[in-house]
Design an enzyme around this catalytic site. Structure first.
Site, PDB file in Angstrom:
ATOM      1  CE  LYS A 116      -4.495  -1.603   1.228  1.00  0.00           C
ATOM      2  NZ  LYS A 116      -5.634  -1.647   2.096  1.00  0.00           N
ATOM      3  CE  LYS A 200      -6.053  -7.538  -1.209  1.00  0.00           C
ATOM      4  NZ  LYS A 200      -7.261  -7.390  -0.456  1.00  0.00           N
ATOM      5  CE  LYS A 203     -13.898  -3.297   0.527  1.00  0.00           C
ATOM      6  NZ  LYS A 203     -12.724  -3.247   1.380  1.00  0.00           N
TER       7      LYS A 203
HETATM    8  N1  AQP Z   1      -9.382 -10.590  -3.542  1.00  0.00           N
HETATM    9  C1  AQP Z   1      -9.849 -11.165  -2.430  1.00  0.00           C
HETATM   10  N2  AQP Z   1     -10.131 -12.483  -2.402  1.00  0.00           N
HETATM   11  C2  AQP Z   1     -10.625 -13.066  -1.274  1.00  0.00           C
HETATM   12  N3  AQP Z   1     -10.852 -12.379  -0.118  1.00  0.00           N
HETATM   13  C3  AQP Z   1     -10.577 -11.066  -0.116  1.00  0.00           C
HETATM   14  N4  AQP Z   1     -10.682 -10.105   0.817  1.00  0.00           N
HETATM   15  C4  AQP Z   1     -10.272  -8.929   0.330  1.00  0.00           C
HETATM   16  N5  AQP Z   1      -9.890  -9.062  -0.944  1.00  0.00           N
HETATM   17  C5  AQP Z   1     -10.067 -10.389  -1.251  1.00  0.00           C
HETATM   18  C6  AQP Z   1     -11.200 -10.341   2.161  1.00  0.00           C
HETATM   19  O1  AQP Z   1     -12.333  -9.510   2.326  1.00  0.00           O
HETATM   20  C7  AQP Z   1     -12.402  -9.092   3.683  1.00  0.00           C
HETATM   21  C8  AQP Z   1     -12.584  -7.609   3.760  1.00  0.00           C
HETATM   22  O2  AQP Z   1     -11.414  -6.982   3.334  1.00  0.00           O
HETATM   23  P1  AQP Z   1     -11.169  -5.464   3.751  1.00  0.00           P
HETATM   24  O3  AQP Z   1     -12.231  -4.628   3.213  1.00  0.00           O
HETATM   25  O4  AQP Z   1     -10.991  -5.362   5.211  1.00  0.00           O
HETATM   26  O5  AQP Z   1      -9.803  -5.053   3.162  1.00  0.00           O
HETATM   27  P2  AQP Z   1      -8.873  -5.635   2.102  1.00  0.00           P
HETATM   28  O6  AQP Z   1      -8.459  -7.041   2.416  1.00  0.00           O
HETATM   29  O7  AQP Z   1      -7.745  -4.689   1.953  1.00  0.00           O
HETATM   30  O8  AQP Z   1      -9.841  -5.652   0.843  1.00  0.00           O
HETATM   31  P3  AQP Z   1      -9.728  -4.827  -0.478  1.00  0.00           P
HETATM   32  O9  AQP Z   1     -10.934  -5.116  -1.259  1.00  0.00           O
HETATM   33  O10 AQP Z   1      -8.416  -5.086  -1.151  1.00  0.00           O
HETATM   34  O11 AQP Z   1      -9.826  -3.337   0.007  1.00  0.00           O
HETATM   35  P4  AQP Z   1      -8.806  -2.151  -0.194  1.00  0.00           P
HETATM   36  O12 AQP Z   1      -8.667  -1.991  -1.683  1.00  0.00           O
HETATM   37  O13 AQP Z   1      -9.440  -0.973   0.456  1.00  0.00           O
HETATM   38  O14 AQP Z   1      -7.512  -2.531   0.445  1.00  0.00           O
HETATM   39  C9  AQP Z   1     -11.140  -9.588   4.371  1.00  0.00           C
HETATM   40  O15 AQP Z   1     -11.427 -10.771   5.061  1.00  0.00           O
HETATM   41  C10 AQP Z   1     -10.223  -9.866   3.225  1.00  0.00           C
HETATM   42  O16 AQP Z   1      -9.281 -10.854   3.539  1.00  0.00           O
END
Ligand code: AQP
Length: 335
Positions: A116, A200, A203
């Site tokens: 990040k 991965k 969002k």
């Molecule tokens: N690509 C993924 N595949 C499977 N699980 C995923 N998770 C996130 N991306 C994937 C799981 O979703 C839950 C919520 O995640 P989060 O919102 O707390 O943050 P994150 O893991 O950082 O998800 P994002 O979508 O990638 O958000 P941003 O872009 O804001 O960083 C968690 O259980 C995560 O493991």
């Protein structure tokens, strides 16, 4: 009200955008079964979202959207507590305490931090909140004595840190925290970007074409799956190393239909990517249509949503304040 006497689970989603099918398949889908077996706390972790800059209006909207999507995906507020992290001050208070037993080096090693900081602007520099975010996540979990944390694979390193902090605190001050275990979905723990299968699905990705949001329209879903990158060749066969792109799409298919890899390969033998993609888009639309319908109902009835969030916060504060008090007493705070 969540039932007493059961083991607990905790999980959170950051309102840093609209929930995508990676979040859904990797985490939320298992919440609905787990809520029956465990005393469940599902949190909208807004304080995690602000570790990267958020536009206030979007943060406000996304916070409500994530809460409504939890409900639309089947979380039942009569058995599980849904709440917003910033409504419970114990989270940041415990995070501060845990900061004091965490060497900076342990945080700098986190792969999500390393990823990040690549996206932080030069003017803003590397923000302390981004470095410290895994400590806040540890506090979220440890406050509830969660035995299990259903998460995607990207979060396992943070759960490992949480376990270390629980152990360190327990050693220093006596048994206080439950040491939690991550709970991963066997075949959907990491859904990859539709545009780059080495990254991965996320969002906050630059292009919305890289993910399917739970609120995407049927046409958008068809278009995004059609445009999803594929590997050379045209054979629908699972091989994560040699064909990461089609393997990612097969993983999504499998997670939504429960069909085995062999069954899917058999079904599309000799038919090629285009046929498979068309079907996959319809499978996703079929899964998301009722979720979108329920989502709209919750968003149209904000009073009910607010009531659910207030009740959830009430349940969460009973458990978390008790734990925080025990922590402070053990450390010698004058209460
Ligand atoms: N690509 C993924 N595949 C499977 N699980 C995923 N998770 C996130 N991306 C994937 C799981 O979703 C839950 C919520 O995640 P989060 O919102 O707390 O943050 P994150 O893991 O950082 O998800 P994002 O979508 O990638 O958000 P941003 O872009 O804001 O960083 C968690 O259980 C995560 O493991």
């Amino acid at each position: 009200m969540a039932e007493e006497g059961k083991k607990r689970i905790f999980s959170g989603i950051a309102p840093s955008g609209i929930i995508h099918i990676g979040n859904y398949l990797g985490a939320i889908k298992q919440f609905t079964e787990l809520q029956l077996e465990y005393q469940a706390f599902f949190c909208v972790v807004d304080q995690h979202a602000i570790t990267v800059p958020q536009e206030p209006e979007k943060l406000y909207q996304n916070t409500l959207s994530v809460a409504a999507l939890y409900l639309a995906c089947g979380i039942d507020p009569s058995v599980a507590s849904i709440f917003i992290q910033s409504h419970i001050p114990a989270h940041t208070e415990l995070a501060w305490i845990l900061n004091t037993i965490t060497p900076v080096g342990e945080l700098e090693r986190m792969t999500q931090f390393k990823d990040k900081i690549q996206h932080q602007t030069k003017e803003a520099g590397v923000l302390a909140g981004l470095l410290n975010y895994p400590i806040l996540m540890a506090a979220d979990i440890l406050l509830y004595d969660a035995h299990l944390v259903p998460v995607g694979e990207d979060q396992t390193q943070h759960i490992e840190l949480t376990r270390m902090l629980a152990g360190r605190f327990n050693n220093r001050y006596g048994e206080t925290f439950v040491t939690p275990e991550p709970l991963l979905q066997e075949h959907a723990a990491r859904i990859m970007s539709l545009l780059d299968p080495t990254k991965k699905m996320s969002k906050s990705a630059e292009s919305a074409k890289s993910y399917i949001s739970l609120l995407d329209s049927p046409d958008d879903i068809r278009q995004k799956i059609k445009n999803a990158v594929t590997d050379s060749g045209n054979e629908v066969a699972y091989d994560k190393q040699k064909r990461p792109a089609i393997s990612n799409l097969i993983t999504i298919h499998r997670a939504l239909t429960d069909a085995g890899f062999n069954t899917i390969e058999e079904q599309y033998k000799g038919r090629g990517y285009a046929d498979f993609k068309q079907d996959l888009a319809e499978i996703i639309i079929h899964e998301l249509t009722p979720i979108q319908q329920r989502y709209r109902e919750f968003m149209e009835n904000k009073k009910e949503l607010e009531h659910i969030l207030r009740e959830g916060a009430r349940n969460a504060s009973i458990v978390s304040e008790k734990k925080l008090l025990a922590v402070k007493q053990k450390m010698g705070f004058y209460i």
